[in-house]
Design a protein around this motif. Sequence first.
Motif, PDB file in Angstrom:
ATOM      1  N   GLY A  61       0.801  -1.447   0.110  1.00  0.00           N
ATOM      2  CA  GLY A  61      -0.008   0.510  -0.184  1.00  0.00           C
ATOM      3  C   GLY A  61       1.234   1.233   0.093  1.00  0.00           C
ATOM      4  N   ILE A  62       1.649   1.183  -0.017  1.00  0.00           N
ATOM      5  CA  ILE A  62       3.310   2.748   0.626  1.00  0.00           C
ATOM      6  C   ILE A  62       3.817   2.238  -0.866  1.00  0.00           C
ATOM      7  CG2 ILE A  62       4.837   3.268   1.743  1.00  0.00           C
ATOM      8  CD1 ILE A  62       3.418   1.835   4.416  1.00  0.00           C
ATOM      9  N   LYS A  63       4.593   1.442  -1.256  1.00  0.00           N
ATOM     10  CA  LYS A  63       5.645   1.328  -1.905  1.00  0.00           C
ATOM     11  C   LYS A  63       5.060   2.257  -3.629  1.00  0.00           C
ATOM     12  CE  LYS A  63       9.042  -0.834  -4.449  1.00  0.00           C
ATOM     13  NZ  LYS A  63       9.340  -0.558  -5.238  1.00  0.00           N
ATOM     14  N   PRO A  64       4.098   1.374  -3.931  1.00  0.00           N
ATOM     15  CA  PRO A  64       3.576   2.324  -4.985  1.00  0.00           C
ATOM     16  C   PRO A  64       3.655   3.871  -5.501  1.00  0.00           C
ATOM     17  CG  PRO A  64       1.974   0.261  -4.212  1.00  0.00           C
ATOM     18  CD  PRO A  64       2.926   0.448  -3.297  1.00  0.00           C
ATOM     19  N   LEU A  65       2.744   4.099  -3.630  1.00  0.00           N
ATOM     20  CA  LEU A  65       2.729   5.644  -3.601  1.00  0.00           C
ATOM     21  C   LEU A  65       4.163   6.627  -4.005  1.00  0.00           C
ATOM     22  CD1 LEU A  65       0.035   5.740  -1.090  1.00  0.00           C
ATOM     23  CD2 LEU A  65      -0.453   6.319  -3.594  1.00  0.00           C
ATOM     24  N   LEU A  66       4.937   5.841  -3.037  1.00  0.00           N
ATOM     25  CA  LEU A  66       6.285   6.433  -3.235  1.00  0.00           C
ATOM     26  C   LEU A  66       6.662   6.231  -4.625  1.00  0.00           C
ATOM     27  CD1 LEU A  66       7.294   5.008   0.216  1.00  0.00           C
ATOM     28  CD2 LEU A  66       6.534   7.362   0.159  1.00  0.00           C
ATOM     29  N   ASP A  67       6.677   4.903  -5.529  1.00  0.00           N
ATOM     30  CA  ASP A  67       7.147   5.217  -6.460  1.00  0.00           C
ATOM     31  C   ASP A  67       6.984   6.429  -7.470  1.00  0.00           C
ATOM     32  OD1 ASP A  67       9.067   3.194  -5.963  1.00  0.00           O
ATOM     33  OD2 ASP A  67       6.629   1.435  -6.243  1.00  0.00           O
ATOM     34  N   LYS A  68       5.602   7.089  -7.273  1.00  0.00           N
ATOM     35  CA  LYS A  68       5.029   8.213  -7.934  1.00  0.00           C
ATOM     36  C   LYS A  68       5.981   9.438  -7.791  1.00  0.00           C
ATOM     37  CE  LYS A  68       0.182   6.272  -7.642  1.00  0.00           C
ATOM     38  NZ  LYS A  68      -1.315   6.507  -7.816  1.00  0.00           N
ATOM     39  N   ALA A  69       6.913   9.677  -6.679  1.00  0.00           N
ATOM     40  CA  ALA A  69       7.485  10.537  -6.941  1.00  0.00           C
ATOM     41  C   ALA A  69       9.005  10.106  -7.698  1.00  0.00           C
ATOM     42  CB  ALA A  69       8.259  10.989  -5.317  1.00  0.00           C
ATOM     43  N   VAL A  70       8.727  10.641  -9.061  1.00  0.00           N
ATOM     44  CA  VAL A  70       9.821   9.978  -9.652  1.00  0.00           C
ATOM     45  C   VAL A  70      10.848  11.311 -10.712  1.00  0.00           C
ATOM     46  CG1 VAL A  70       8.647   9.391 -10.838  1.00  0.00           C
ATOM     47  CG2 VAL A  70      10.885   8.584 -11.570  1.00  0.00           C
ATOM     48  N   VAL A  71      11.708  11.576 -11.007  1.00  0.00           N
ATOM     49  CA  VAL A  71      12.427  12.124 -11.673  1.00  0.00           C
ATOM     50  C   VAL A  71      12.516  11.358 -12.666  1.00  0.00           C
ATOM     51  CG1 VAL A  71      14.361  13.897 -12.166  1.00  0.00           C
ATOM     52  CG2 VAL A  71      12.847  13.651  -9.618  1.00  0.00           C
ATOM     53  N   LYS A  72      12.319  12.075 -13.981  1.00  0.00           N
ATOM     54  CA  LYS A  72      13.106  11.065 -14.812  1.00  0.00           C
ATOM     55  C   LYS A  72      12.975  11.977 -16.491  1.00  0.00           C
ATOM     56  CE  LYS A  72      11.974   7.283 -17.940  1.00  0.00           C
ATOM     57  NZ  LYS A  72      11.572   5.722 -17.851  1.00  0.00           N
ATOM     58  N   PHE A  73      14.510  12.603 -17.512  1.00  0.00           N
ATOM     59  CA  PHE A  73      14.208  13.042 -18.204  1.00  0.00           C
ATOM     60  C   PHE A  73      15.400  13.091 -19.145  1.00  0.00           C
ATOM     61  CE2 PHE A  73      16.425  14.778 -14.783  1.00  0.00           C
ATOM     62  CZ  PHE A  73      17.825  15.358 -15.417  1.00  0.00           C
ATOM     63  N   HIS A  74      14.662  12.946 -20.575  1.00  0.00           N
ATOM     64  CA  HIS A  74      15.935  13.314 -21.602  1.00  0.00           C
ATOM     65  C   HIS A  74      17.011  14.102 -20.910  1.00  0.00           C
ATOM     66  CE1 HIS A  74      18.103  11.623 -25.234  1.00  0.00           C
ATOM     67  NE2 HIS A  74      18.647  13.568 -25.191  1.00  0.00           N
ATOM     68  N   TRP A  75      18.541  13.283 -21.003  1.00  0.00           N
ATOM     69  CA  TRP A  75      18.928  13.685 -20.583  1.00  0.00           C
ATOM     70  C   TRP A  75      20.172  14.850 -21.672  1.00  0.00           C
ATOM     71  CZ3 TRP A  75      21.616  14.587 -15.966  1.00  0.00           C
ATOM     72  CH2 TRP A  75      23.022  15.152 -15.093  1.00  0.00           C
ATOM     73  N   PRO A  76      20.372  16.712 -21.373  1.00  0.00           N
ATOM     74  CA  PRO A  76      20.143  16.965 -22.201  1.00  0.00           C
ATOM     75  C   PRO A  76      21.990  16.893 -22.883  1.00  0.00           C
ATOM     76  CG  PRO A  76      20.636  18.229 -19.832  1.00  0.00           C
ATOM     77  CD  PRO A  76      20.219  17.058 -20.015  1.00  0.00           C
ATOM     78  N   GLY A  77      21.661  17.252 -23.659  1.00  0.00           N
ATOM     79  CA  GLY A  77      23.347  17.598 -25.261  1.00  0.00           C
ATOM     80  C   GLY A  77      23.605  15.556 -25.195  1.00  0.00           C
ATOM     81  N   LEU A  78      22.620  14.619 -25.481  1.00  0.00           N
ATOM     82  CA  LEU A  78      22.994  12.840 -25.387  1.00  0.00           C
ATOM     83  C   LEU A  78      21.905  12.683 -26.138  1.00  0.00           C
ATOM     84  CD1 LEU A  78      25.246  11.494 -24.315  1.00  0.00           C
ATOM     85  CD2 LEU A  78      24.045  11.333 -22.428  1.00  0.00           C
ATOM     86  N   ASP A  79      22.683  12.455 -27.661  1.00  0.00           N
ATOM     87  CA  ASP A  79      22.224  12.111 -28.267  1.00  0.00           C
ATOM     88  C   ASP A  79      22.752  10.387 -28.725  1.00  0.00           C
ATOM     89  OD1 ASP A  79      18.762  13.450 -27.907  1.00  0.00           O
ATOM     90  OD2 ASP A  79      19.446  14.981 -28.583  1.00  0.00           O
ATOM     91  N   VAL A  80      22.035   9.269 -28.461  1.00  0.00           N
ATOM     92  CA  VAL A  80      22.928   8.684 -29.003  1.00  0.00           C
ATOM     93  C   VAL A  80      22.227   7.703 -29.304  1.00  0.00           C
ATOM     94  CG1 VAL A  80      24.697   6.887 -27.465  1.00  0.00           C
ATOM     95  CG2 VAL A  80      24.659   9.468 -27.335  1.00  0.00           C
TER      96      VAL A  80
END
Length: 540
Positions: free
Chosen positions: A320-339
């Motif tokens: 009941g707790i883990k799914p809620l905490l997992d929503k707090a995520v930082v995710k983005f394409h790293w700038p300047g890195l197209d590989v």
Amino acid sequence: MGPYQQQVDAVGGSLGWSALVSVVPLAVVLVLLGVLRTRAHWAALAGLAASLVVAIAGYGMPVVPALSSAAHGAVFGFFPILWIVINALWVFNMTVATGHFEILRESFGALSDDRRTQAILVAFCFGALLEALAGFGAPVAITSVMLVALGFAPIRAAVVALVANTAPVAFGAMAVPVITLAQVSGLPLELVASVVGRQTPVLALFVPLVLVFLVDGRRGLRQAWVPALTCGVVFAVGQFVTSNFLSVPLTDIVATLLAAFAVVVLGRLRPDAPWAARRPSIAAGGPGTATAPAARGEMFRAFLPYLLIVAVFSLAQLPGIKPLLDKAVVKFHWPGLDVLTPAGKPHSTTTFSLTYLTTAGTLMLIAGLIVVPLLGVGVGRALRSYRDTLVNLRWAILTVMAVLALAYVMNASGQTTSIGMFVAGLGGALVVLSPVLGWFGVAVSGSDTSSNALFGSLQVTAAHGSGLPPHLLAAANSSGGVLGKMLSPQNLTIAAVSVRLDGQEGVLLRKVIGWSLGMLLVLAALIGLQATPVLGWMLP
């Protein structure tokens, strides 16, 4: 500017030449560390510089994505890797500052007067707990001093501490090595941890028996094999179950507490056994004696930080707790890195992702904040302790960030892929040699985390090229690495200095190298059989 696409034969149109040139950054690090004895942070920075030169001049990677990949690796080195280590060591430092660590030390001496049992409880069990929380040399430094205080000869205390610091290493510092391995290899953490948790427990079965032999030879094995085997079996089961079914970061903590509890209970059930001899109330009086046990309340507070850590991590895993905490995520394409990979797909290094509430470092920080009032540390003292922790770790922080930056540059440019494709030509022999590579990496760098960062992706690439299970070879890198730690110059120096044997690193090396190589052969045979139907059933 379009994306950069990797080419495995970028140097002279030859896979062989590309692989050879790609080894240069690794060779720089290993030679500086192992031959020239350069400090780790300088060796890592030199290797990073070499990887950038190879990426730009050898592989034709544009300057911007090359530098961007280095920055990505450095940031990942801090979040979440160093974030875990800093907060774990902060909690431990607070127990030292309040005197509760000394209570723990005294409690181990009061449990048994028998040297063999003390080696099991202090070097293996408490050392594993320190490895779980801090790692990076802390277990060897602290347990070797504790053993000397309990009456062990300095050289024996150092050797016992070095050999004991093996089986827990892969899941040390709240599982930093396997977390790093999963990140750089692109494999799911649960899968990597599951396989490692089916390899290192086999080592755990033997290590307490080896410690008993080191302390008292064959007589020790005849008389004290029961607590040694009990400790090894309970730790192995705890490590397997926790890493596979409960919580990867908690693996060593749960296994350690269960193993120590089993040995203590066994001593209560068999109080007349020679290895269970206890003097419950002894006045302090020199080597081999223990002070009178602390009051029950203080003893409980000494163990409280570790119990709180287990509780916080366990709560964070509840459905009941883990799914809620997992929503707090930082995710983005790293700038300047197209590989792009050689197949034209986006490379795994282009995306940064961090679940900042469920990462082990944040949970450790939460546990530490709870510990502050319960141990009566005080806000000002806690802040000073955190500052001192950062200052003491400053070179380790620089080293880890540089090593991860080096690994990311090699991975993004295609250097790791070239080496892996070339090594894949070894075919079936690769499965036996994979733990040797991890062992070598840790023997030189002193860190299973660094070895996994350097060779994890290489192992996976080689596995794909040779038709072997990638998760098996990736895990073998970390499992083999734990046996190289007792040989690393870093750990040898820490052990020698801790017991005041400055300059005796060579003596310690000669005493532990046989055990390291012997257990490496056992592990290599196990992993080789896991790639066959004989022991293939052990894999998830």
